[in-house]
Design a protein around this motif. Structure first.
Motif, PDB file in Angstrom:
ATOM      1  N   UNK A 197       0.823  -1.212   0.000  1.00 40.16           N
ATOM      2  CA  UNK A 197       0.000   0.000   0.000  1.00 40.16           C
ATOM      3  C   UNK A 197       0.857   1.263   0.000  1.00 40.16           C
ATOM      4  N   UNK A 198       1.899   1.378   0.856  1.00 40.76           N
ATOM      5  CA  UNK A 198       2.764   2.569   0.734  1.00 40.76           C
ATOM      6  C   UNK A 198       3.427   2.690  -0.639  1.00 40.76           C
ATOM      7  N   UNK A 199       3.840   1.555  -1.201  1.00 38.00           N
ATOM      8  CA  UNK A 199       4.438   1.617  -2.536  1.00 38.00           C
ATOM      9  C   UNK A 199       3.430   2.090  -3.572  1.00 38.00           C
ATOM     10  N   UNK A 200       2.167   1.676  -3.407  1.00 40.20           N
ATOM     11  CA  UNK A 200       1.131   2.151  -4.330  1.00 40.20           C
ATOM     12  C   UNK A 200       0.936   3.657  -4.215  1.00 40.20           C
ATOM     13  N   UNK A 201       1.001   4.173  -2.973  1.00 44.20           N
ATOM     14  CA  UNK A 201       0.874   5.626  -2.788  1.00 44.20           C
ATOM     15  C   UNK A 201       2.028   6.347  -3.477  1.00 44.20           C
ATOM     16  N   UNK A 202       3.240   5.815  -3.325  1.00 51.25           N
ATOM     17  CA  UNK A 202       4.399   6.425  -3.990  1.00 51.25           C
ATOM     18  C   UNK A 202       4.232   6.384  -5.504  1.00 51.25           C
ATOM     19  N   UNK A 203       3.719   5.263  -6.023  1.00 52.33           N
ATOM     20  CA  UNK A 203       3.523   5.136  -7.470  1.00 52.33           C
ATOM     21  C   UNK A 203       2.535   6.176  -7.988  1.00 52.33           C
ATOM     22  N   UNK A 204       1.453   6.387  -7.222  1.00 50.95           N
ATOM     23  CA  UNK A 204       0.462   7.389  -7.636  1.00 50.95           C
ATOM     24  C   UNK A 204       1.074   8.783  -7.633  1.00 50.95           C
ATOM     25  N   UNK A 205       1.817   9.115  -6.582  1.00 51.24           N
ATOM     26  CA  UNK A 205       2.413  10.446  -6.500  1.00 51.24           C
ATOM     27  C   UNK A 205       3.436  10.677  -7.611  1.00 51.24           C
ATOM     28  N   UNK A 206       4.266   9.678  -7.891  1.00 46.07           N
ATOM     29  CA  UNK A 206       5.257   9.823  -8.963  1.00 46.07           C
ATOM     30  C   UNK A 206       4.582   9.941 -10.321  1.00 46.07           C
ATOM     31  N   UNK A 207       3.587   9.111 -10.547  1.00 46.20           N
ATOM     32  CA  UNK A 207       2.888   9.180 -11.841  1.00 46.20           C
ATOM     33  C   UNK A 207       2.137  10.502 -11.974  1.00 46.20           C
ATOM     34  N   UNK A 208       1.546  10.980 -10.889  1.00 46.19           N
ATOM     35  CA  UNK A 208       0.821  12.241 -10.941  1.00 46.19           C
ATOM     36  C   UNK A 208       1.780  13.396 -11.194  1.00 46.19           C
ATOM     37  N   UNK A 209       2.974  13.321 -10.660  1.00 46.81           N
ATOM     38  CA  UNK A 209       3.950  14.387 -10.875  1.00 46.81           C
ATOM     39  C   UNK A 209       4.424  14.415 -12.325  1.00 46.81           C
ATOM     40  N   UNK A 210       4.553  13.229 -12.950  1.00 46.00           N
ATOM     41  CA  UNK A 210       5.027  13.175 -14.337  1.00 46.00           C
ATOM     42  C   UNK A 210       3.923  13.420 -15.342  1.00 46.00           C
ATOM     43  N   UNK A 211       2.677  13.130 -14.962  1.00 48.48           N
ATOM     44  CA  UNK A 211       1.582  13.207 -15.918  1.00 48.48           C
ATOM     45  C   UNK A 211       1.123  14.639 -16.095  1.00 48.48           C
TER      46      UNK A 211
END
Length: 657
Positions: A197-211
């Motif tokens: 779950x923490x890794x999923x949160x990091x993935x969302x934040x990184x993808x949101x920053x790049x998108x």
């Protein structure tokens, strides 16, 4: 599923959603009936209904938009939780009310059916919104989560023990020798929850920053739903808190997904998400800091005035730093808000560094594409040049570029994905960019008009100079020379007379006038151009460069406009002179020929080449000025293998082509 068509996939998803709703309704009814017969029946697990009934609905919304989307089907798969809840209520009835047939099957299913939680909670954020992982590097991690969930499910199928549905429900497959597998279940479950779950949160934040664009908005809605779930989970951990709080929090994710897919900008999600993240962070820091201080100082201080003062001091500090935290969170989560200012700075820098509006327009188009991460941006003006960056897609968005009250061109923008639009903020940035491009295009048109006017004036001037030189050379000059000869004869005859000195003075002044006319004639135009023509004049430039070897390749230069002849000869002469003085070359080659619509003159040598930072002298400035006067272009290039090439291109009017 790859064999099914899109309509079949949509119907299948709808059928699963209907089944999940039916199971949820049946589970609620069965639980109510069991409580009516036995007051010892435990509290209903509303979180399972919230997940199993509403998450498949969000999956159906995604599947209807993109039938092959893996994230949508993972959400639809949570319909299993509704069946799991129904079977759990069946086992509870069997345990508290009375025996039912096939209860062993429901008891066994209740042992492992929850394992889907371990897959859905971390993988949905990773796959949303397009059904793909953020990058290939996340693939091994996603597979490890699937392996952990499968391990938990398989082990729970065979280990002896109690079910999560109720302590009275046990595994009908009771193999004591496999009890050791419980030591495998716990690490696997902790890995899926505490790491996944923490890794999923990091993935969302990184993808949101790049998108950018619509995808960023969709991810922001998902992140907002995740914040609500996190808050509800923290609240549910409070003693005596009703378990329905977590169930209500679980409703936020399907609602956020539905809004993200159906209506991307239904609300101002940027503001809500940013403030929610800051609120959660500040509350977490205040709670953790207060707890640490109280335990560090004295646990008994918690109920005293001193403890209240410490908590109040932490709250005041949190309020004071909230603005700074909000600013940092906004800059990290929403970097596109800086795009307008960043783009403005890049445009200002391009206009300051560019030598002409057309170059600044090219820089603007490239800046818009790179800053906004667009696949294609172009500007075109009727009857003017076209500036493009990137390959042109089939579908583009065209914006009118208006300057000085009239439309001067179009700014074409390619969307990042097919049928994807732009947000209001992005549209505002594009409108501002179109206005900037319109002003540059208008200025470019004015500069082009000035250049054409100057070229026309220069052409007329050179034609008039050629006419004047011919008149002086063929008319005034010979007439004055003849008069000077007659004056010389007269002075000779009056050698012994009283008027000899006056006749000699007239003769000398006539000779000076002839010399001055000849000097003016030569100054108006190089004499060699009229005496031998441009082709011979260019050949002679490289025939007298000893000890260098001079080569000439000159063709089809007859009947050129006077301005083109003078410019070609002057620039070639300056280039050959620079070669002799500065290049240390052994060979110089001059090429000149008439091309379609232009005359091209090129001087190349095999010398030391251009310096790393060439200094513009009087000769180079004069060459550029002469080229600009006739709307020509001058290039200084490094020759492959060593040396320098000077290339002059002079456009020709229609009648001279």
């Amino acid at each position: 599923m790859s064999r099914l068509t899109d309509p079949q996939l949509r119907r299948l998803a709808a059928m699963l959603v209907v089944a999940s709703l039916a199971c949820s309704i049946a589970a609620v009814a069965l639980h109510a009936a069991a409580q009516a017969r036995s007051p010892e029946v435990p509290v209903f697990a509303w979180s399972n209904v919230a997940l199993g009934a509403t998450w498949p609905l969000a999956g159906l919304v995604v599947v209807r938009a993109q039938p092959a989307n893996r994230c949508g089907w993972l959400l639809v798969a949570t319909a299993w939780i509704s069946l799991y809840q129904l079977l759990g209520e069946y086992s509870i009835w069997n345990a508290y009310v009375g025996d039912l047939p096939l209860s062993a099957l429901s008891d066994w299913t209740s042992m492992w059916g929850f394992a889907l939680y371990l897959v859905v909670l971390p993988l949905v954020p990773m796959l949303f919104p397009d059904g793909r992982l953020p990058s290939r590097r996340w693939r091994p991690f996603a597979l490890s989560l699937l392996a952990a969930a499968a391990t938990v499910a398989v082990c729970r199928m065979v280990v002896p023990g109690r079910s999560d549905v109720d302590p009275l429900v046990t595994n009908p497959i009771d193999i004591p020798a496999l009890e050791v597998l419980n030591y495998v279940v716990l690490p696997a479950a902790l890995y899926a929850n505490l790491v996944g779950i923490p890794a999923a949160i990091v993935a969302v934040l990184l993808r949101m920053r790049r998108s950018v664009g619509v995808e960023r908005i969709q991810l922001q809605w998902l992140a907002l739903g995740g914040v609500v779930v996190l808050v509800s989970l923290l609240l549910s951990a409070i003693p005596d808190m009703h378990p329905a709080v977590f169930a209500v929090g679980l409703l936020a994710v399907p609602f956020a997904i539905a809004v993200a897919v159906v209506r991307h900008r239904l609300f101002d999600v940027d503001v809500v998400l940013g403030r929610s993240v800051v609120l959660v962070a500040v509350l977490a820091v205040v709670t953790a800091g207060g707890t640490w201080l109280l335990l560090r100082l004295d646990p008994e201080v918690a109920g005293t005035r001193r403890g209240v003062f410490l908590i109040a001091a932490l709250a005041v500090a949190a309020v004071l730093v909230r603005a700074a935290v909000q600013h940092a969170v906004d800059r990290w989560l929403f970097p596109e808000r800086q795009s307008s200012r960043l783009l403005g700075r890049r445009i200002a820098a391009a206009m300051a560094d560019s030598a002409e509006p057309q170059q600044a327009l090219r820089e603007l188009v490239a800046a818009v594409r790179s800053t906004m991460r667009l696949p294609y941006v172009a500007f075109s003006a009727p009857g003017g040049a076209r500036v493009a960056s990137g390959p042109r897609p089939d579908h583009v968005v065209a914006l009118d570029a208006v300057a000085m009250g009239r439309t001067v061109g179009l700014l074409e923008v390619g969307p990042r994905r097919e049928r994807e639009g732009f947000t209001d903020q992005e549209r505002q940035v594009l409108d501002e960019s179109a206005a900037q491009a319109a002003m540059l295009a208008y200025a470019s048109g004015l500069v082009a008009d000035v250049q054409r006017s100057r070229a026309s004036i220069v052409g007329a001037r050179e034609e008039e100079r050629r006419r004047l030189r011919n008149d002086l050379h063929d008319g005034v000059g010979p007439s004055l020379a003849a008069i000077a000869l007659q004056a010389d004869v007269l002075a000779t005859r009056l050698a012994d007379g009283p008027h000899h000195d006056e006749a000699a003075l007239i003769r000398d002044r006539l000779r000076q006038a002839v010399a001055q006319v000849r000097s003016v004639s030569h100054g108006l135009r190089p004499p060699i151009l009229d005496q031998m023509g441009l082709e011979v004049a260019l050949r002679q430039l490289v025939e007298t460069v000893a000890p260098m070897t001079g080569e000439a390749d000159v063709h089809d230069l007859a009947d050129l406009p006077a301005a083109a002849e003078v410019t070609a000869y002057a620039v070639a002469a300056e280039a050959v002179t620079n070669t002799v003085k500065h290049s240390a070359a052994s060979t110089v080659r001059l090429e000149a020929r008439r091309m379609p619509g232009a005359v091209v003159v090129q001087v190349a040598d095999n010398g030391r080449g251009l310096p790393a930072h060439p200094r513009a002298g009087v000769g180079l400035a004069s060459m550029r000025q002469r080229a600009a006067e006739v709307e020509g272009t001058l290039e200084h290039l490094s020759t492959p293998g060593g040396g320098t090439t000077v290339r002059l291109t002079i456009p020709l009017p229609e009648e001279s082509r």
